[in-house]
Design an enzyme around this catalytic site. Structure first.
Site, PDB file in Angstrom:
ATOM      1  N   ARG A 157       0.842  -1.209   0.000  1.00  0.00           N
ATOM      2  CA  ARG A 157       0.000   0.000   0.000  1.00  0.00           C
ATOM      3  C   ARG A 157       0.876   1.258   0.000  1.00  0.00           C
ATOM      4  O   ARG A 157       0.573   2.241   0.672  1.00  0.00           O
ATOM      5  CB  ARG A 157      -0.961   0.028   1.195  1.00  0.00           C
ATOM      6  CG  ARG A 157      -1.929  -1.127   1.271  1.00  0.00           C
ATOM      7  CD  ARG A 157      -2.930  -1.146   0.118  1.00  0.00           C
ATOM      8  NE  ARG A 157      -3.654  -2.405   0.123  1.00  0.00           N
ATOM      9  CZ  ARG A 157      -3.247  -3.499  -0.533  1.00  0.00           C
ATOM     10  NH1 ARG A 157      -2.151  -3.459  -1.263  1.00  0.00           N
ATOM     11  NH2 ARG A 157      -3.931  -4.606  -0.492  1.00  0.00           N
TER      12      ARG A 157
ATOM     13  N   SER B 116     -11.229  -0.232   3.157  1.00  0.00           N
ATOM     14  CA  SER B 116     -10.397  -0.564   4.326  1.00  0.00           C
ATOM     15  C   SER B 116      -9.751   0.702   4.873  1.00  0.00           C
ATOM     16  O   SER B 116      -9.087   1.419   4.126  1.00  0.00           O
ATOM     17  CB  SER B 116      -9.301  -1.554   3.931  1.00  0.00           C
ATOM     18  OG  SER B 116      -9.871  -2.716   3.377  1.00  0.00           O
TER      19      SER B 116
ATOM     20  N   GLU C  81      -4.907   3.692   6.017  1.00  0.00           N
ATOM     21  CA  GLU C  81      -4.655   3.600   4.570  1.00  0.00           C
ATOM     22  C   GLU C  81      -4.911   4.947   3.882  1.00  0.00           C
ATOM     23  O   GLU C  81      -4.118   5.354   3.050  1.00  0.00           O
ATOM     24  CB  GLU C  81      -5.544   2.526   3.938  1.00  0.00           C
ATOM     25  CG  GLU C  81      -4.905   1.163   3.934  1.00  0.00           C
ATOM     26  CD  GLU C  81      -5.543   0.213   2.928  1.00  0.00           C
ATOM     27  OE1 GLU C  81      -6.037   0.662   1.886  1.00  0.00           O
ATOM     28  OE2 GLU C  81      -5.528  -0.993   3.197  1.00  0.00           O
TER      29      GLU C  81
END
Length: 345
Positions: free
Chosen positions: A171, A245, A341
């Site tokens: 990520r 998420s 995130e």
């Protein structure tokens, strides 16, 4: 003499609620829609906008807005999807950064160019995909990446970057580090390998194979399965504001993992190729009792603790307060720091 900045349409005091999937209220002092590289250069040549700080906005599915935006917001809306090359071992597909990621996944399957099906229904735009190195169900963007075009926000030059130059991580990418806020991604090229091989090493997919009796699924079948799995777990941002998420799944050493298993034998964990273990952040949050809880109008989704949602009328500060409370409680119980995130602005 022709003024390269003359053709810019600037939107003043532009509301951003519709441009972020959490549905948070914020206003851009100035917003410019970018439909191609020339638009970026016009902004840079503009006497007022050229020197002002910039903020690049795609689909707004990975950003939490906590304030109004004094920066010039560059709303990326570069369109187009096409096959640029077919070789003996791959299809090379190009897409504009403003296309919806899921539309690209569908488009490639419709054309008979499979390979992205495991990443179906990931929210956001094509241009945001490499920034986040998006991934799902055993596949990451870097596994299919060929190259991308980006416009430097100082020089206005177009630069093409390969995978190594993008510095992909979990990520993560150079666009979150050295190039954060310094360039605008305009086009992305993906390499879809031939022959196609399914990626099936994930519990949810193994469950689908067992349920259906299909053990050699076609690309479209995997696509349908992934869409069904995601829809069952994740709320549609058009109905309930969210960014998917909210926290990264933490990576721990084998020793740390053993220590946590000793205290909590049910902890969901996955071995990684490098010897580390990935823990399911949603499980950790759920274990701390957060599922369904709320602070103000920001809440934790009832079906999946990894997803924070807008219960209606949430503001950015409520989301941040909720996220920090979750981080503190997970750290208190497991000694693990969860990392958000989305970009919190």
């Amino acid at each position: 003499m022709h003024d390269p900045s003359a053709a810019i349409a600037v939107e003043y005091d532009a509301p951003l609620r519709q441009h972020n999937t959490f549905g948070l209220p914020a206003t851009a002092k100035r917003l410019v829609r970018i439909t191609g590289e020339a638009d970026v250069r016009r902004v840079l040549a503009h006497p007022e906008l050229g020197r002002a700080p910039k903020f690049v906005l795609g689909g707004g599915s990975n950003v939490i807005l906590t304030r109004d935006m004094p920066e010039v917001v560059l709303k990326v809306e570069v369109r187009g999807m096409r096959l640029v090359q077919e070789t003996a071992d791959a299809f090379i597909v190009e897409a504009g950064a403003g296309e919806r990621w899921h539309d690209l996944v569908e488009f490639t399957l419709d054309q008979g160019w499979p390979g992205l099906e495991n990443m179906a229904l990931i929210p956001g735009t094509v241009g945001a995909a490499p920034v986040q190195n998006i991934g799902a169900y055993g596949l990451e963007l870097q596994d299919r990446f060929e190259s991308l075009d980006t416009v430097d926000l100082v020089t206005g030059r177009t630069v093409t970057l390969n995978a190594a130059q993008c510095k992909f991580g979990y990520r993560d990418s150079i666009f979150k580090g050295a190039l954060a806020g310094k360039s605008v991604i305009t086009r992305l090229r993906l390499r879809l390998p031939k022959p196609w091989r399914p990626e099936l090493g994930y519990v949810d997919l193994e469950r689908k194979m067992a349920e259906t009796g299909i053990h050699a699924p076609e690309p479209r079948t995997i696509f349908d399965w992934i869409c069904a799995i995601r829809r069952a777990k994740l709320p549609d941002p058009a109905e309930i504001g969210n960014v998917g998420s909210f926290f990264k799944n933490p990576l721990v050493t084998a020793e740390q993992c053993r220590d946590i298993i000793a205290r909590d034998p049910h902890v969901v964990h996955y071995p990684m190729d490098d010897g580390q273990f990935k823990l399911a952040a949603g499980w950790l949050i759920d274990a701390c009792g957060w599922k369904g809880k709320a602070i103000g109008h920001a809440g934790v989704y009832e079906k999946q603790a990894l997803v924070l949602v807008n219960r209606g009328g949430a503001i950015g500060s409520e989301v941040v307060t909720l996220a920090k409370a979750i981080q503190e409680s997970v750290y208190g119980r497991f000694g693990i720091r969860l990392e958000p995130e989305p970009l919190i602005v």
